[in-house]
Scaffold this active site. Structure first.
Site, PDB file in Angstrom:
ATOM      1  N   GLU A  50     -21.580 -70.879 -28.821  1.00 22.12           N
ATOM      2  CA  GLU A  50     -21.240 -69.586 -28.221  1.00 22.12           C
ATOM      3  C   GLU A  50     -21.343 -68.488 -29.282  1.00 22.12           C
ATOM      4  OE1 GLU A  50     -17.696 -67.823 -25.406  1.00 22.12           O
ATOM      5  OE2 GLU A  50     -17.093 -68.929 -27.204  1.00 22.12           O
ATOM      6  N   LYS A  98     -21.221 -64.742 -19.775  1.00 18.28           N
ATOM      7  CA  LYS A  98     -19.927 -65.348 -19.480  1.00 18.28           C
ATOM      8  C   LYS A  98     -19.265 -64.591 -18.343  1.00 18.28           C
ATOM      9  CE  LYS A  98     -15.966 -67.198 -22.084  1.00 18.28           C
ATOM     10  NZ  LYS A  98     -15.384 -67.288 -23.439  1.00 18.28           N
ATOM     11  N   CYS A 118     -17.530 -71.932 -23.553  1.00 17.93           N
ATOM     12  CA  CYS A 118     -16.135 -72.028 -23.943  1.00 17.93           C
ATOM     13  C   CYS A 118     -15.203 -72.333 -22.767  1.00 17.93           C
ATOM     14  CB  CYS A 118     -15.757 -70.723 -24.656  1.00 17.93           C
ATOM     15  SG  CYS A 118     -14.264 -70.752 -25.651  1.00 17.93           S
TER      16      CYS A 118
END
Length: 335
Positions: free
Chosen positions: A45, A127, A161
């Site tokens: 990430e 995200k 994540c």
């Protein structure tokens, strides 16, 4: 007939807040993986320009110098840095799953792109919702990023994540028959012994994703060295107060949640390599297929709005800008 696919997860330290040097390192890792026969290489990430550890280190009003540098070293999709990585993927005929801070206008987004072995961008996503302190720096996305794509290697998806602990998000991916999943993480354990963010918890969440979705999961993580911790210095000049050392836990899980790679030391740079046989997914889903034979849509079901959303709607019809295919002239990097 079963087909073996070689994949790898990156465990490495970015050159913190330095986009150009981290791109150089990215291209070196791509070349190394290709030399070892890897067909799909996954990065952590916000690998570019490194995870913003300062978000968890200092009050917001003390972060301004870091924020300015982070903006200046974030990636634009039409910029030369992203093009260099696309060129490297094509030159080495390897698929690359890249995590980066994407800059669009005055906003940043936690982004992932899957770049094909011909340099084309097969998937670009952001995200869906930044986690906790990340919301002070990054914007949100929409449901269009919860997408599994058909590729020459199989059906591939990606999340960042804590997206892995959202049950509806993971279900949306599983319902699209995801076979290979990119799980991108920062360096684990930066908050010390806080249980919800401990390496053990985050590794367990990734392993559970493989089990629930009956998918191969490539877990890529960053590491932070002693020198890296000094890139986010405290007032006394010492390392960032959340630094605990290491943080690398790259690995690959099978669709039955088995670990397919040997352990790397949390402080060691490298790539974790595994050979996948997609036929083994059938055996796992024969036991539990949560969006298939084990589902009960008459009782519970997911409503997914995967339409792209824009802050401005124009009355005239306009085609969205597309990333152009690479031309032969673009491929200027040397081996």
């Amino acid at each position: 007939m079963s087909k073996k696919i070689r994949v790898a997860a990156v465990q490495a330290e970015p050159v913190w807040l330095n986009l150009d040097k981290t791109v150089d390192k990215t291209i070196e890792l791509i070349a190394e993986a290709a030399d070892r026969g890897v067909e799909l290489l996954a990065f952590p990430e916000t690998w570019l320009p490194g995870y913003p550890v300062f978000l968890w280190s200092y009050p917001v009003y003390e972060q301004r110098p870091f924020v300015a540098r982070y903006h200046a070293n974030s990636v634009t999709l039409d910029g030369p840095e992203f093009t260099r990585i696309r060129e490297a993927a094509r030159r080495h005929s390897i698929m690359v799953a890249l995590g980066f801070s994407e800059k669009q206008g005055g906003s940043l987004y936690i982004a992932q792109s899957i770049i094909g072995p011909n340099g084309d961008v097969l998937l670009h996503r952001r995200k869906l919702k930044p986690t906790h302190a990340e919301r002070t720096l990054f914007g949100e996305s929409d449901g269009s990023g919860l997408t599994v794509i058909d590729t020459t290697l199989g059906r591939i998806g990606a999340l960042n994540c804590f997206e892995h602990i959202q049950p509806l998000t993971s279900y949306a991916m599983s319902a699209q028959d995801e076979q290979i999943h990119i799980a991108a993480w920062p360096c684990l354990g930066i908050l010390g012994n806080f249980p919800a963010l401990s390496p053990e918890t985050l590794i367990s969440a990734t392993q559970a994703y493989a089990l629930v979705g009956s998918a191969f999961v490539i877990m890529a993580t960053q590491i932070m060295s002693d020198g890296g911790a000094l890139e986010f210095p405290a007032a006394d000049g010492g390392p960032t107060p959340v630094y605990t050392g290491g943080g690398g836990y790259a690995r690959v899980y099978g669709p039955d949640s088995s670990l397919l790679t040997g352990p790397l030391d949390p402080t060691q740079e490298g790539i974790a390599i595994a050979d996948l046989d997609l036929a083994s997914i059938d055996l796992s889903k024969n036991i539990v297929d949560p969006a298939g034979h084990y589902a009960r849509p008459d009782v519970t079901r997911l409503v997914l709005d995967d339409r792209p959303q824009q802050p401005v709607t124009r009355l005239q019809d306009e085609e969205g800008a597309q990333l152009a295919p690479l031309s032969d002239e673009d491929d200027t990097e040397n081996e």
